[in-house]
Scaffold this active site. Sequence first.
Site, PDB file in Angstrom:
ATOM      1  CD  GLU A 174     -22.833  40.823  16.275  1.00  0.00           C
ATOM      2  OE1 GLU A 174     -21.457  40.498  16.173  1.00  0.00           O
ATOM      3  OE2 GLU A 174     -23.374  40.557  15.135  1.00  0.00           O
ATOM      4  CD  GLU A 254     -24.920  44.363  12.504  1.00  0.00           C
ATOM      5  OE1 GLU A 254     -24.210  43.232  12.169  1.00  0.00           O
ATOM      6  OE2 GLU A 254     -24.165  44.975  13.247  1.00  0.00           O
TER       7      GLU A 254
END
Length: 628
Positions: A174, A254
Amino acid sequence: GALTDSLWCLSLHTNRTFQIDYERDQFLKDGKPFRYISGSIHYSRIPRFYWKDRLLKMKMAGLNAIQTYVPWNFHEPLPGVYRFSDDYDLEYFLQLAHEIGLLVILRPGPYICAEWDMGGLPAWLLTKKSIVLRSSDPDYLAETEKWLGVLLPKMKPYLYQNGGPIITVQVENEYGSYFTCDYNYLRFLQQLFHKHLGEEVVLFTTDGASEDYLKCGTLQGLYATVDFGTNHNITEAFQSQRKTEPKGPLVNSEFYTGWLDHWGEAHETVDTKAIISSLNDMLSQGANVNMYMFIGGTNFGFWNGANIPYAAQPTSYDYDAPLSEAGDLTEKYFALRELIGKFEKLPEGLIPPTTPKFAYGKVAMKKVNTLEESLDVLCPEGPINSTYPLTFIEVKQYFGFVLYRTTLPKNCSEPVPLSSPLNGVHDRAYVSVNGVPQGVLERNKVISINITGKAGDILDVLVENLGRINYGHDINDFKGLISNLTLGSVMLKDWSMFPLNLDAAVQNNLESHETWSNNPSSPSLPTFYVGQFSIPTGIPDLPQDTFIQFPNWNKGQVWINGFNLGRYWPARGPQVTLYVPRHILVTSSPNNITVLELEKSPCEDPRKCFVEMVDTPVLNVLPSSKKS
Ligand SMILES: *[C@@H]1O[C@H](CO)[C@@H](O)[C@H](O)[C@H]1NC(C)=O
Ligand SMILES: *[C@@H]1O[C@H](CO)[C@@H](O)[C@H](O)[C@H]1NC(C)=O
Ligand SMILES: *[C@@H]1O[C@H](CO)[C@@H](O)[C@H](O)[C@H]1NC(C)=O
Ligand SMILES: *[C@@H]1O[C@H](CO)[C@@H](O)[C@H](O)[C@H]1NC(C)=O
Ligand SMILES: *[C@@H]1O[C@H](CO)[C@@H](O)[C@H](O)[C@H]1NC(C)=O
Ligand SMILES: *[C@@H]1O[C@H](CO)[C@@H](O)[C@H](O)[C@H]1NC(C)=O
């Protein structure tokens, strides 16, 4: 083992490939269309003893892959000191996955977030105070290069094309959510990963499902994937991936099956129906999905991270995942298995059953020493002196506690405020004067308390690191007294700092130490308590897992037979019980429980001086709701 080695040698000669098929928007495994249905499991949160059990349960749910992070700080506790055996044996974990028939999506960071201390980065990187983490800062790059130069060559034989289970490898994590937005850093990592893993390895990135995040998180040559949970519109979320990757497989790296907790906030859950519905939609579109988490596990010891505004995560990382913290099969597990069965053939065979739990019952505890009385065992080298307070990093203590000691420069017969004007107590400090407890300072919450005492009295400020920030701008999270304390209008000086090695002291049987004092002391001073319990005889299949709880205790740390189980804090919640895996228990002799209670034990009343082992976890009680 030798058998595995020879199998791998054989498979080296077959033509194993794993690739992205940009024309037909899919992965290709050995040239054939492939889609993964994967689940996250962090080997660092599960004892090696249980790796196989958990992996088998994941396999039996119909998953064809698992995803794991590699926490750098778990493996390199000190610069150049590496741990890769026992609970740290990542290669054995990969081998197990391979033998069970699970592919692996590897996420070696170097930054991982993961609700793990400092997002997996070693705290010692902060020795250079001004370091810009996750950027082209040369000191950061040098350490990263060294670490990945150790880790990645170990991973290379486990790549799919080399006969192993690893199909894809994530670069950073991320990164688009971080402020540095440094493409040179991503490019540096890309080159390093290729150098160690070869040119053919499929590298990817993961970012939040919006253009804002993808902007700084992606790089040409790293396949861009997204992450999102049940609260997202799937079509829109995948559209954001498509803006960066117009062609190639859809991937949710995710997909949140649950969510993380913080001390003092309600336990998080995610509804099974919502998960089933979203997953069904994603799988129907042919997307590749990794469920985060499939099993959360435990932040044993001091491994939890924290979010901002500062809020630390508890010891349990149950995550409301389909397999509970203790690896139990849940309704969510069976619902997911049924859904997966509509898309893929489920494996034949038995699902390993939920492991039995045993309520060993109450264990009487007795006071040993206060923490101050144990200083010579906890800090045999003695203190480090300095005019102004030093941080944990400066005294080379990375986890747990440092005792800061000075003397009162003036009489405080009337209450005088002891303050941290710059909010520099990271994160909690237990204050006493000449052995008389005065109160607790806490980051963002309590920056001043009143104290009393006489000039020359010993002022002890025991500072606890509650876990480093793992996400966002503030991951350079220094611990200890990171700014000066004042007493009234006077700045306190001439500190002695005692870095405390609790694990070593507990493992060396603190309780049998000769200076056992049994002095009367306030129950509100940080104090060690010990107790013993034996595994009952005549009951088959003991020892079994259990959960330990602390009725009427407040906050502290607990060890069983020297194994640091983690923090307990029922006074804040929502976690009430701590998971105790059975492999740390012994049948041949009594088991030792060591507790460091920081605030107030119930032991003034000997009848209440106990902890209790129960067979059911309790993770969702906030003290405010306790009485109702
Ligand atoms: C999701 O977004 C798409 C495109 O914006 C829209 O057509 C669709 O109705 C949305 N679906 C839901 C369930 O809201
Ligand atoms: C550190 O300070 C303490 C308290 O003033 C003193 O007793 C001790 O000798 C000092 N240690 C060193 C190494 O200077
Ligand atoms: C503190 O008070 C005591 C009497 O209680 C007195 O003897 C002493 O001089 C005072 N010290 C200071 C630094 O004011
Ligand atoms: C400290 O004591 C003073 C005077 O007794 C009082 O006004 C103040 O509220 C107290 N502060 C705290 C934080 O308890
Ligand atoms: C404490 O104050 C002194 C004097 O202003 C300063 O030099 C020092 O850096 C401060 N220490 C911390 C930890 O902030
Ligand atoms: C428990 O502690 C005692 C010392 O008090 C020690 O002799 C014994 O080996 C310990 N037991 C275990 C299982 O660690």
